[in-house]
Design a protein around this motif. Structure first.
Motif, PDB file in Angstrom:
ATOM      1  N   LYS A 155      24.619  30.339  58.693  1.00 42.81           N
ATOM      2  CA  LYS A 155      25.996  30.033  58.284  1.00 42.81           C
ATOM      3  C   LYS A 155      26.138  30.124  56.766  1.00 42.81           C
ATOM      4  N   LYS A 156      25.164  29.555  56.052  1.00 43.76           N
ATOM      5  CA  LYS A 156      25.201  29.609  54.586  1.00 43.76           C
ATOM      6  C   LYS A 156      25.110  31.045  54.094  1.00 43.76           C
ATOM      7  N   LEU A 157      24.252  31.836  54.739  1.00 42.96           N
ATOM      8  CA  LEU A 157      24.110  33.243  54.374  1.00 42.96           C
ATOM      9  C   LEU A 157      25.432  33.983  54.622  1.00 42.96           C
ATOM     10  N   ALA A 158      26.054  33.708  55.758  1.00 38.91           N
ATOM     11  CA  ALA A 158      27.331  34.349  56.068  1.00 38.91           C
ATOM     12  C   ALA A 158      28.394  33.949  55.050  1.00 38.91           C
ATOM     13  N   GLU A 159      28.407  32.668  54.665  1.00 44.36           N
ATOM     14  CA  GLU A 159      29.365  32.202  53.656  1.00 44.36           C
ATOM     15  C   GLU A 159      29.116  32.877  52.311  1.00 44.36           C
ATOM     16  N   LEU A 160      27.841  32.972  51.941  1.00 43.48           N
ATOM     17  CA  LEU A 160      27.499  33.618  50.666  1.00 43.48           C
ATOM     18  C   LEU A 160      27.860  35.104  50.688  1.00 43.48           C
ATOM     19  N   GLU A 161      27.609  35.758  51.828  1.00 41.87           N
ATOM     20  CA  GLU A 161      27.967  37.170  51.954  1.00 41.87           C
ATOM     21  C   GLU A 161      29.479  37.357  51.878  1.00 41.87           C
ATOM     22  N   ALA A 162      30.224  36.445  52.500  1.00 37.57           N
ATOM     23  CA  ALA A 162      31.688  36.519  52.443  1.00 37.57           C
ATOM     24  C   ALA A 162      32.178  36.310  51.007  1.00 37.57           C
ATOM     25  N   ALA A 163      31.576  35.345  50.316  1.00 39.89           N
ATOM     26  CA  ALA A 163      31.954  35.091  48.918  1.00 39.89           C
ATOM     27  C   ALA A 163      31.621  36.299  48.053  1.00 39.89           C
ATOM     28  N   LEU A 164      30.450  36.893  48.295  1.00 43.13           N
ATOM     29  CA  LEU A 164      30.048  38.083  47.542  1.00 43.13           C
ATOM     30  C   LEU A 164      31.004  39.242  47.813  1.00 43.13           C
ATOM     31  N   LYS A 165      31.377  39.405  49.052  1.00 38.09           N
ATOM     32  CA  LYS A 165      32.312  40.477  49.412  1.00 38.09           C
ATOM     33  C   LYS A 165      33.659  40.254  48.727  1.00 38.09           C
ATOM     34  N   ALA A 166      34.130  39.003  48.731  1.00 37.06           N
ATOM     35  CA  ALA A 166      35.406  38.688  48.079  1.00 37.06           C
ATOM     36  C   ALA A 166      35.323  38.971  46.579  1.00 37.06           C
ATOM     37  N   ARG A 167      34.211  38.601  45.968  1.00 36.38           N
ATOM     38  CA  ARG A 167      34.037  38.850  44.527  1.00 36.38           C
ATOM     39  C   ARG A 167      33.960  40.344  44.241  1.00 36.38           C
ATOM     40  N   ASP A 168      33.262  41.068  45.119  1.00 35.50           N
ATOM     41  CA  ASP A 168      33.182  42.524  44.948  1.00 35.50           C
ATOM     42  C   ASP A 168      34.565  43.162  45.041  1.00 35.50           C
ATOM     43  N   GLU A 169      35.363  42.677  45.991  1.00 29.16           N
ATOM     44  CA  GLU A 169      36.727  43.199  46.138  1.00 29.16           C
ATOM     45  C   GLU A 169      37.554  42.881  44.891  1.00 29.16           C
ATOM     46  N   LYS A 170      37.422  41.652  44.384  1.00 28.50           N
ATOM     47  CA  LYS A 170      38.150  41.278  43.165  1.00 28.50           C
ATOM     48  C   LYS A 170      37.691  42.129  41.987  1.00 28.50           C
ATOM     49  N   LEU A 171      36.382  42.351  41.903  1.00 26.43           N
ATOM     50  CA  LEU A 171      35.844  43.174  40.820  1.00 26.43           C
ATOM     51  C   LEU A 171      36.376  44.601  40.919  1.00 26.43           C
ATOM     52  N   THR A 172      36.365  45.142  42.116  1.00 28.31           N
ATOM     53  CA  THR A 172      36.876  46.499  42.320  1.00 28.31           C
ATOM     54  C   THR A 172      38.344  46.568  41.936  1.00 28.31           C
ATOM     55  N   GLU A 173      39.108  45.580  42.348  1.00 25.44           N
ATOM     56  CA  GLU A 173      40.534  45.536  42.020  1.00 25.44           C
ATOM     57  C   GLU A 173      40.730  45.430  40.500  1.00 25.44           C
ATOM     58  N   ALA A 174      39.949  44.577  39.871  1.00 25.28           N
ATOM     59  CA  ALA A 174      40.053  44.408  38.412  1.00 25.28           C
ATOM     60  C   ALA A 174      39.677  45.700  37.694  1.00 25.28           C
ATOM     61  N   GLN A 175      38.654  46.392  38.188  1.00 28.00           N
ATOM     62  CA  GLN A 175      38.247  47.657  37.573  1.00 28.00           C
ATOM     63  C   GLN A 175      39.339  48.706  37.746  1.00 28.00           C
ATOM     64  N   GLN A 176      39.978  48.721  38.911  1.00 28.07           N
ATOM     65  CA  GLN A 176      41.069  49.666  39.137  1.00 28.07           C
ATOM     66  C   GLN A 176      42.240  49.345  38.215  1.00 28.07           C
ATOM     67  N   GLN A 177      42.543  48.060  38.059  1.00 26.18           N
ATOM     68  CA  GLN A 177      43.626  47.673  37.160  1.00 26.18           C
ATOM     69  C   GLN A 177      43.290  48.047  35.727  1.00 26.18           C
ATOM     70  N   GLN A 178      42.045  47.850  35.338  1.00 31.56           N
ATOM     71  CA  GLN A 178      41.630  48.203  33.982  1.00 31.56           C
ATOM     72  C   GLN A 178      41.735  49.711  33.778  1.00 31.56           C
ATOM     73  N   ALA A 179      41.304  50.486  34.767  1.00 32.45           N
ATOM     74  CA  ALA A 179      41.394  51.946  34.661  1.00 32.45           C
ATOM     75  C   ALA A 179      42.854  52.379  34.557  1.00 32.45           C
ATOM     76  N   GLU A 180      43.716  51.764  35.356  1.00 33.54           N
ATOM     77  CA  GLU A 180      45.147  52.087  35.310  1.00 33.54           C
ATOM     78  C   GLU A 180      45.733  51.699  33.955  1.00 33.54           C
ATOM     79  N   PHE A 181      45.332  50.539  33.437  1.00 31.46           N
ATOM     80  CA  PHE A 181      45.810  50.098  32.122  1.00 31.46           C
ATOM     81  C   PHE A 181      45.381  51.081  31.039  1.00 31.46           C
ATOM     82  N   LEU A 182      44.105  51.487  31.080  1.00 29.70           N
ATOM     83  CA  LEU A 182      43.608  52.431  30.078  1.00 29.70           C
ATOM     84  C   LEU A 182      44.331  53.774  30.181  1.00 29.70           C
ATOM     85  N   LYS A 183      44.612  54.183  31.402  1.00 28.45           N
ATOM     86  CA  LYS A 183      45.348  55.436  31.610  1.00 28.45           C
ATOM     87  C   LYS A 183      46.747  55.331  31.010  1.00 28.45           C
ATOM     88  N   LYS A 184      47.415  54.212  31.272  1.00 31.44           N
ATOM     89  CA  LYS A 184      48.753  54.004  30.712  1.00 31.44           C
ATOM     90  C   LYS A 184      48.695  53.879  29.193  1.00 31.44           C
TER      91      LYS A 184
END
Length: 125
Positions: free
Chosen positions: A38-67
Motif C-alpha cells: 500500500k505504501k509503495l502504491a501510494e509513493l508510486e501515485a505521488a511520484l506519478k502526480a509529481r511527474d505529471e506536474k513536472l511535465t506540465e510545468a516544463q510544457q508551460q515553461q517551454a510555451e512561455f519561452l516560445k512566447k
C-alpha cells in the motif's frame, strides 16, 4: 510406553505450537507485506502526480519561452520599423530643407543678377 506416549504427545504438541506460530508469523508477514504494498502504491501515485506536474510545468515553461522569443522578435521588428520610418522622415526633411536652401540660394542669385544691371546703370550715369 507411557513415556513414549508422553514424548509423542509433547512432539505433537510442539509441532502444533510450531505450526500455530508459523501460521501467526505468515499472517503477520502478509499483513506487513500488504502495508508495504500500500505504501509503495501510494509513493508510486505521488511520484506519478509529481511527474505529471513536472511535465506540465516544463510544457508551460517551454510555451512561455516560445512566447517570450516571439515577443522579443516583435520588439526588434518594431524597433527596426521605427528606425526605418525615422530615417525616411529625416530623409524627407533633408530633401525638403535642401530644396528650400537651394530655392533660397537661387532667389539670392537671381536678386544679385537683377541688382547687378541696376547697379551698373547707376554707375554709368
Amino acid at each position: 510406553m507411557a513415556t513414549l506416549l508422553l514424548d509423542r504427545l509433547k512432539k505433537l504438541e510442539r509441532a502444533g505450537i510450531a505450526g500455530e506460530e508459523a501460521r501467526k508469523a505468515k499472517l503477520l508477514l502478509s499483513v506487513d507485506l500488504e502495508d508495504k504494498d500500500k505504501k509503495l502504491a501510494e509513493l508510486e501515485a505521488a511520484l506519478k502526480a509529481r511527474d505529471e506536474k513536472l511535465t506540465e510545468a516544463q510544457q508551460q515553461q517551454a510555451e512561455f519561452l516560445k512566447k517570450q522569443r516571439a515577443l522579443d522578435d516583435e520588439k526588434r521588428e518594431m524597433a527596426l520599423t521605427i528606425e526605418r520610418k525615422i530615417r525616411e522622415g529625416l530623409d524627407a526633411v533633408r530633401v525638403k530643407a535642401r530644396s528650400e536652401a537651394e530655392d533660397g540660394l537661387k532667389m539670392k542669385v537671381a536678386e544679385k543678377k537683377n541688382r547687378s544691371p541696376a547697379c551698373s546703370v547707376r554707375l554709368r550715369s
